[in-house]
Scaffold this motif. Structure first.
Motif, PDB file in Angstrom:
ATOM      1  N   PHE A 214      11.657  23.526  -8.031  1.00 40.27           N
ATOM      2  CA  PHE A 214      11.509  22.546  -7.751  1.00 40.27           C
ATOM      3  C   PHE A 214      10.813  20.796  -7.769  1.00 40.27           C
ATOM      4  CE2 PHE A 214      12.290  26.731  -5.309  1.00 40.27           C
ATOM      5  CZ  PHE A 214      13.482  26.104  -4.848  1.00 40.27           C
ATOM      6  N   PRO A 215      10.726  20.607  -8.217  1.00 34.02           N
ATOM      7  CA  PRO A 215      10.016  19.153  -8.947  1.00 34.02           C
ATOM      8  C   PRO A 215       8.941  18.792  -7.910  1.00 34.02           C
ATOM      9  CG  PRO A 215      12.128  18.755  -9.840  1.00 34.02           C
ATOM     10  CD  PRO A 215      12.159  19.705  -8.550  1.00 34.02           C
ATOM     11  N   LEU A 216       9.671  18.138  -7.045  1.00 31.46           N
ATOM     12  CA  LEU A 216       8.987  17.149  -6.039  1.00 31.46           C
ATOM     13  C   LEU A 216       8.717  17.727  -3.939  1.00 31.46           C
ATOM     14  CD1 LEU A 216       8.258  14.693  -5.385  1.00 31.46           C
ATOM     15  CD2 LEU A 216      10.489  13.563  -5.242  1.00 31.46           C
TER      16      LEU A 216
ATOM     17  N   MET B 294       0.761  -0.921  -0.058  1.00 33.62           N
ATOM     18  CA  MET B 294      -0.297  -0.320   0.074  1.00 33.62           C
ATOM     19  C   MET B 294       0.758   1.328   0.279  1.00 33.62           C
ATOM     20  SD  MET B 294      -3.232   0.338   2.055  1.00 33.62           S
ATOM     21  CE  MET B 294      -2.290   0.111   4.180  1.00 33.62           C
ATOM     22  N   TRP B 295       0.264   2.297  -0.562  1.00 29.75           N
ATOM     23  CA  TRP B 295       1.109   3.889  -0.566  1.00 29.75           C
ATOM     24  C   TRP B 295       0.806   4.455  -0.375  1.00 29.75           C
ATOM     25  CZ3 TRP B 295       6.178   4.998  -2.934  1.00 29.75           C
ATOM     26  CH2 TRP B 295       6.462   5.936  -3.154  1.00 29.75           C
ATOM     27  N   MET B 296       1.184   5.583   0.244  1.00 29.63           N
ATOM     28  CA  MET B 296       0.072   6.684   0.167  1.00 29.63           C
ATOM     29  C   MET B 296       1.263   7.912   0.312  1.00 29.63           C
ATOM     30  SD  MET B 296      -2.320   7.219   3.959  1.00 29.63           S
ATOM     31  CE  MET B 296      -0.606   6.559   5.556  1.00 29.63           C
ATOM     32  N   HIS B 297       0.112   9.329  -0.561  1.00 27.62           N
ATOM     33  CA  HIS B 297       1.267  10.546  -0.440  1.00 27.62           C
ATOM     34  C   HIS B 297       0.425  11.685  -0.447  1.00 27.62           C
ATOM     35  CE1 HIS B 297       2.536  13.141  -3.695  1.00 27.62           C
ATOM     36  NE2 HIS B 297       3.774  13.120  -3.362  1.00 27.62           N
ATOM     37  N   ASN B 298       1.489  12.655   0.637  1.00 37.37           N
ATOM     38  CA  ASN B 298       0.105  14.228   0.460  1.00 37.37           C
ATOM     39  C   ASN B 298       1.669  14.844  -0.721  1.00 37.37           C
ATOM     40  OD1 ASN B 298       0.036  16.428   0.842  1.00 37.37           O
ATOM     41  ND2 ASN B 298       0.580  16.768   3.092  1.00 37.37           N
ATOM     42  N   GLY B 299       1.661  15.971  -1.109  1.00 35.92           N
ATOM     43  CA  GLY B 299       2.404  16.789  -2.358  1.00 35.92           C
ATOM     44  C   GLY B 299       2.295  16.561  -3.388  1.00 35.92           C
ATOM     45  N   ALA B 300       3.582  17.003  -4.042  1.00 33.77           N
ATOM     46  CA  ALA B 300       2.705  17.152  -5.285  1.00 33.77           C
ATOM     47  C   ALA B 300       4.477  17.165  -6.230  1.00 33.77           C
ATOM     48  CB  ALA B 300       2.344  18.115  -5.665  1.00 33.77           C
ATOM     49  N   ILE B 301       3.826  16.420  -7.821  1.00 38.29           N
ATOM     50  CA  ILE B 301       4.978  16.439  -8.604  1.00 38.29           C
ATOM     51  C   ILE B 301       4.861  17.855  -9.174  1.00 38.29           C
ATOM     52  CG2 ILE B 301       6.404  16.030 -10.339  1.00 38.29           C
ATOM     53  CD1 ILE B 301       5.587  12.965  -9.893  1.00 38.29           C
ATOM     54  N   ALA B 302       5.678  19.523  -9.168  1.00 37.89           N
ATOM     55  CA  ALA B 302       5.046  20.692  -9.393  1.00 37.89           C
ATOM     56  C   ALA B 302       5.390  20.017 -11.523  1.00 37.89           C
ATOM     57  CB  ALA B 302       6.537  21.476  -9.212  1.00 37.89           C
ATOM     58  N   GLU B 303       4.231  21.225 -11.690  1.00 42.18           N
ATOM     59  CA  GLU B 303       3.433  21.131 -13.190  1.00 42.18           C
ATOM     60  C   GLU B 303       3.574  19.532 -13.933  1.00 42.18           C
ATOM     61  OE1 GLU B 303       5.240  23.841 -15.636  1.00 42.18           O
ATOM     62  OE2 GLU B 303       6.485  24.561 -13.821  1.00 42.18           O
ATOM     63  N   PHE B 304       3.234  18.745 -13.004  1.00 45.10           N
ATOM     64  CA  PHE B 304       3.175  17.357 -13.466  1.00 45.10           C
ATOM     65  C   PHE B 304       2.613  16.601 -15.003  1.00 45.10           C
ATOM     66  CE2 PHE B 304       0.328  13.165 -12.610  1.00 45.10           C
ATOM     67  CZ  PHE B 304       1.643  12.279 -12.988  1.00 45.10           C
TER      68      PHE B 304
ATOM     69  N   HIS C 116      13.358  19.329 -13.275  1.00 45.95           N
ATOM     70  CA  HIS C 116      15.128  19.905 -13.864  1.00 45.95           C
ATOM     71  C   HIS C 116      14.433  19.924 -15.389  1.00 45.95           C
ATOM     72  CE1 HIS C 116      16.921  19.742  -9.753  1.00 45.95           C
ATOM     73  NE2 HIS C 116      16.306  20.627  -9.370  1.00 45.95           N
ATOM     74  N   GLU C 117      15.131  19.443 -16.242  1.00 38.78           N
ATOM     75  CA  GLU C 117      15.051  19.451 -17.721  1.00 38.78           C
ATOM     76  C   GLU C 117      14.023  19.827 -18.346  1.00 38.78           C
ATOM     77  OE1 GLU C 117      16.729  14.950 -17.902  1.00 38.78           O
ATOM     78  OE2 GLU C 117      15.155  14.626 -19.103  1.00 38.78           O
ATOM     79  N   HIS C 118      13.377  20.205 -17.049  1.00 40.39           N
ATOM     80  CA  HIS C 118      11.691  20.569 -18.651  1.00 40.39           C
ATOM     81  C   HIS C 118      11.808  22.436 -17.559  1.00 40.39           C
ATOM     82  CE1 HIS C 118      10.567  17.388 -19.859  1.00 40.39           C
ATOM     83  NE2 HIS C 118       9.707  17.656 -20.783  1.00 40.39           N
TER      84      HIS C 118
END
Lengths: 277, 277, 277, 277
Positions: D182-184, D109-119, D176-178
C-alpha cells in the motif's frame, strides 16, 4: 507542569537513562502518564557533572525533547555519575532558554516540577526577598528559578533542607497574605555534585508524583538476569517524576511532605515542614 | 548595540523599507556602518499597525534578521502605515524573544538602542520603582524593557515626553548614586499607533546616531525622477539609526538632546532634558 | 563562505581551542579576517570523538556560534583528542541543521569551506552519481554534503585521497560540460577518528586560505614560556581556515593543490590532482 | 502524521479559524483526536493570500504551534480570503523549516497529511521523475514536497486533478515495483489563490480523516443565533483533517477516493483514481 529525573551513581552514558527505558523521560515528553499535562514540549534541559570541571554543564533548549537531535548526540556520548534532566510544560511563562531547567549557581543545580499559585501576584514581593547580590543572576521569569534564588538567599549552600524549608515558608506566608489558599506545589531536586536532595511537598498535601529507585542489591535479587543491574554500584539511585518502566519492585513513592538525600554511605528520607528562620 | 527604524505615512509593504533600500536595516544587520558593533545578529523584531486591530502585531525572533525567511515573507505581504523594526546586538543579556524589541503594552510600542551603564548593579533598584501592577507584565531582562516600564509608570500614555524625561532622570540619579558617571545612553522610539516620538539623549552628550528623513516635498523637488517619492504622502517620515542609502539631501541628523514628534499636521523637534516629577 | 578548524592530539577541553585563542573560531564567526564574508552567522557545528563510543558526537545549530550558550557549555565540559568545528555563512541554501557541518557517515566526519560553482544547475546530475544506497542518507541540500556522499561513493572509507580526487574530477567534468569555467573551490577536512586528511584545492588554483600549526617541538623552542605547549604531545596539530592568533612561527600555509595527513607517527603533505577512476 | 485546514471565503482574521474554535488546529497540535499521533509538535506553517500580492505569504517554524507567539500575532492581525494551516508530526524526516507545510511554487500552495510508505526506498526513483528544472527548487526531504513536485511535473498548474492522479499512479506503481503493498496514503490540499482542491485517497482505501464544512446557508438555518454565520458569505468553506468543534450538522466527511473543488459558483465532489498519463 513538568517531568524530571535525577541520577546519581556509577557513571553511565546519559542515553542509558534518558532514552533506553521503556517509558523514558523522552517518551514522557510526548506521553506523560501521571503529569497534569500529557505533553511536555515547551523546552528541556540536561545538566551533568564530569571528571574535569567542578561546575555542571547545562544544555537547555526551547523545543521539544523528543525530536531534538543534539540531545540525542550528547546523551549518546557523554558519561556522568550525577545528572539532571527536565522536560517542561509551560503554564504561561515564556518559552525561552532562561526559563528551562535545570538552573545553576556555581556548583549547584536546581530543578522543579509544580508551581507557586498565582505567582504573578506575589512575584514582586518574593523578588524583594532575594539577596540583592544574588538577584543580579536571575535571568528568567519562572517561579522555579525564583524558588532557587530564595533558597540560595536562605543558605542553600550550607544547609539545603533548612533553606528549602525557609523558602517554602516564605512562599506560603506570602501567598496566604494575598488570599491564596494553597500557595505551593513542588517536587524539587538540588545538588552540588556529590549529594542530591529531593523534596516532595505541597500546601494542599497533594503533591505531584515522585519516585525513587529501589536499592540496587534488592533489585539484583529480584531480577538476577538483568545485566544492567550488575554493572552499577550499590549506591546508584534514580529519582523520577514517574517510573521509567514497569519492572516489578523497582520504584518506591517518595512520601508526601518528605525529602530524601542520596549520598555516599546511603540514602535517607526525612519529613519536611516549611519553617521560618 | 542595536539599530532600528520607524516608519509613519502612506501605507507600504514593509519590504519597501526593510529590504529594498541600498543600506537597508537588513543590510545593517550584517554590515552596520555607524553602530558600536558591525554585526547585529542577536535577534530582531518588527511591529506594525493594521487596519482592523488597534494593537500592533509584534513578531520577534532570536536569530539574525538577514537569513530569516519568515521576516521576508511578512515584509513582502503586509502593508502598514506605521511600523517599527529593530535588530539587536546583545551586550550580554540573554538572546531570547522576550528581550527582542519592540516591546508592547496595550496600544503602545517601544524600542531602544543604547544602554543603561552597569545596568546589573542598579536593575533591582529600578525594578522597585516600576508600578507594581505594571511590574507583572515585564517578561524579559533588558534595560530597554525596564526603561519602557518606568516610562509607563511615569505616565507615558498621557504625556510621553514628560514620562521619558522622568525615566531618564531616575536612571541618571540612580546611576550617580552608585558612582556611575554616565548612566544613560539612548535613542528611543515610541508610538500609540498615530503619533510617533523619537528621543536622542545620553548622559555624556555623545548619543548614538539618529536620523530623520527630509520632508517629502523637498525630496521630490531634489529628485523629480524618483517614482517612490510620488507615491507617498507629504507627511511620510522615517526615523533611523543610520541612513538607508546615499540619496543626497535625504537625511537629517536628530540633534543631540532632543526629541521629535511625527504626527498628522507636521513634525516638530524639541529639546530634551531629564527631569524629576 | 565558512570557516573551520580541526584538532588532533592530546585530549583537551574543546574550549581551549574554540574560545580561548585571541582570534578563535568563535571570534571569526563575528569578525573573520580572511573569509569571503566577515560574518559567519548561519549556523555552526562541532563534532568530537570520545573515549567510549566509536562514532563521533555531532552537535549542530542554526543560529550564530557567538551567542550560543549550549556550545559554550559543551566546550567547557567535553574533552577530546580529535574534533572538528565549523561556522557557516550560507550562500543561499537553507539555514537548517541538516545543512550544517560537520556531516557524519558511520565513523566518518566531513566538513568543507568553499562551493561548487552554479551548484543548482548540476545538483541533479551529481545526485545521480551517488551510490543509490548512500543516497538515502543525504538529508540536507548543500554542495558540501553532496561532495561527501560522492567521495563515499568513490571509496572514501578505503582510500580518502583517491576518493576525494575522483569526486573533484567528477565535479569539474560535470561543471565544464555545463559551461562552468571554474567549478570547484574547496578546503575539506575528513577523519575516521584516528587519521585526519585536509585538502586545499580549487579549479582556479586560488583556493580559500588554509593553515596548519607548526610542529609542537619547534614551537616549544620558539616560545619556552608558553605553558600550554608543554602540556600537549609532539604530535598535536591544528588545521584552520585562518590562524587563531599572531604567535610568531605558529602557522604554516597549506600549499595550493595539496592535502595533508595528520596521523600517529607524523604528518605528511602531498600534491592533489583531481583524477578519474 | 499531521493535521491541516484550508479556508476559502469571506476574508477573516486567521485567528477566527486558527485559535477560536473549541477544537481548533492549535488545540489539535496538543490533543488531536483522530490523528495517528495525538501530538503534532514537529513544526507548523501557515500560508495566506492577501490583497496586494499574487503569491501567498508562507510562514513556517520548526517548534510546536501551541506555544508560538509569532503565529498568534500574525493570526490576530492578518485577514485573508484563502489560507492554509498545517501542524506537523514527523515520522522521521528532519524537523526543519524546509520540511514544514505548506509548500509553494509560484502562486501555488500545497499541503499534505499522510505518507508514501517506505519512502526512503523509492525516494531516488521518484526524484528522477521530477522535471529537472523543477528539481532545482526542491529544498526539503519530505515525501510531501516530492509529491508536490511530481504533480507540478505532471501539469498541476493546468489540470490539478489529472496531475495529482498521475502523481498517485507513479507513486503506487513505483511502490509496487519495490514490493510495497500500500504505497500511498494522502489527504492533500492545493490552491492557486482562487480555487481550492482537496484530495482524499489511499492505496488501502482507508484514508486519513477529512471533512468539509456544510453549506453556510444550511448552517444558518440550523443555527440562526450564531453571529459568525451571518458575517460570512454563502460560498465560505473549510476543509479540515478533523472537525473544529461539535456544532451539530456542521461537518461532512469527504468520501474515500474523492476530491472536492471549492470555487466561485459552488463546490463539487468527484471520484478520484490514480491514472497513468
Amino acid at each position: 507542569m513538568c517531568r524530571w529525573l535525577a541520577y546519581s551513581g556509577t557513571p553511565v552514558l546519559l542515553d542509558t537513562i534518558l532514552y533506553r527505558p521503556q517509558h523514558s523521560l523522552i517518551d514522557q515528553s510526548l506521553h506523560s502518564r501521571m503529569g497534569v499535562e500529557t505533553t511536555n514540549g515547551d523546552g528541556f534541559g540536561v545538566g551533568w557533572y564530569g571528571r574535569h570541571v567542578d561546575t555542571p554543564a547545562i544544555v537547555r533548549e526551547i523545543g521539544p525533547a523528543w525530536n531534538n537531535r543534539n540531545l540525542r548526540e550528547i546523551a549518546g556520548h557523554v558519561r556522568s555519575p550525577l545528572f539532571f534532566a527536565h522536560i517542561r510544560a509551560s503554564t504561561g511563562t515564556a518559552v525561552q532558554q532562561t526559563n528551562c531547567h535545570p538552573f545553576r549557581h556555581g556548583r549547584w543545580m536546581w530543578m522543579h516540577n509544580g508551581a507557586i499559585a498565582e505567582f504573578h501576584r506575589i512575584r514582586r514581593e518574593l523578588a524583594l526577598a532575594v539577596d540583592p547580590d544574588l538577584f543580579l543572576d536571575i535571568e528568567g521569569s519562572t517561579d522555579s528559578e525564583m524558588m532557587f534564588y530564595l533558597a540560595l538567599t536562605f543558605g542553600l549552600e550550607k544547609d539545603p533542607p533548612a533553606a528549602v524549608a525557609r523558602m517554602a515558608e516564605l512562599v506560603e506566608r506570602t501567598g496566604h497574605e494575598h488570599g491564596v489558599e494553597f500557595p505551593l506545589q513542588m517536587t524539587v531536586a538540588v545538588t552540588e555534585g556529590e549529594r542530591l536532595w529531593a523534596f516532595r511537598y505541597s500546601s494542599q498535601k497533594e503533591s505531584r508524583s515522585l519516585f525513587y529507585s529501589t536499592r540496587v542489591e534488592t533489585l539484583r535479587a529480584l531480577h538476577p538476569d538483568m545485566a544492567f543491574l550488575r554493572e552499577i554500584s550499590d549506591e546508584t539511585r534514580l529519582i523520577v517524576s514517574e517510573p521509567l518502566g514497569d519492572l516489578p519492585g523497582a520504584w518506591q513513592e517518595v512520601p508526601e511532605s518528605t525529602y530524601g538525600v542520596v549520598q555516599p554511605g546511603g540514602g535517607e528520607i526525612h519529613s519536611f515542614t516549611p519553617q521560618a528562620a
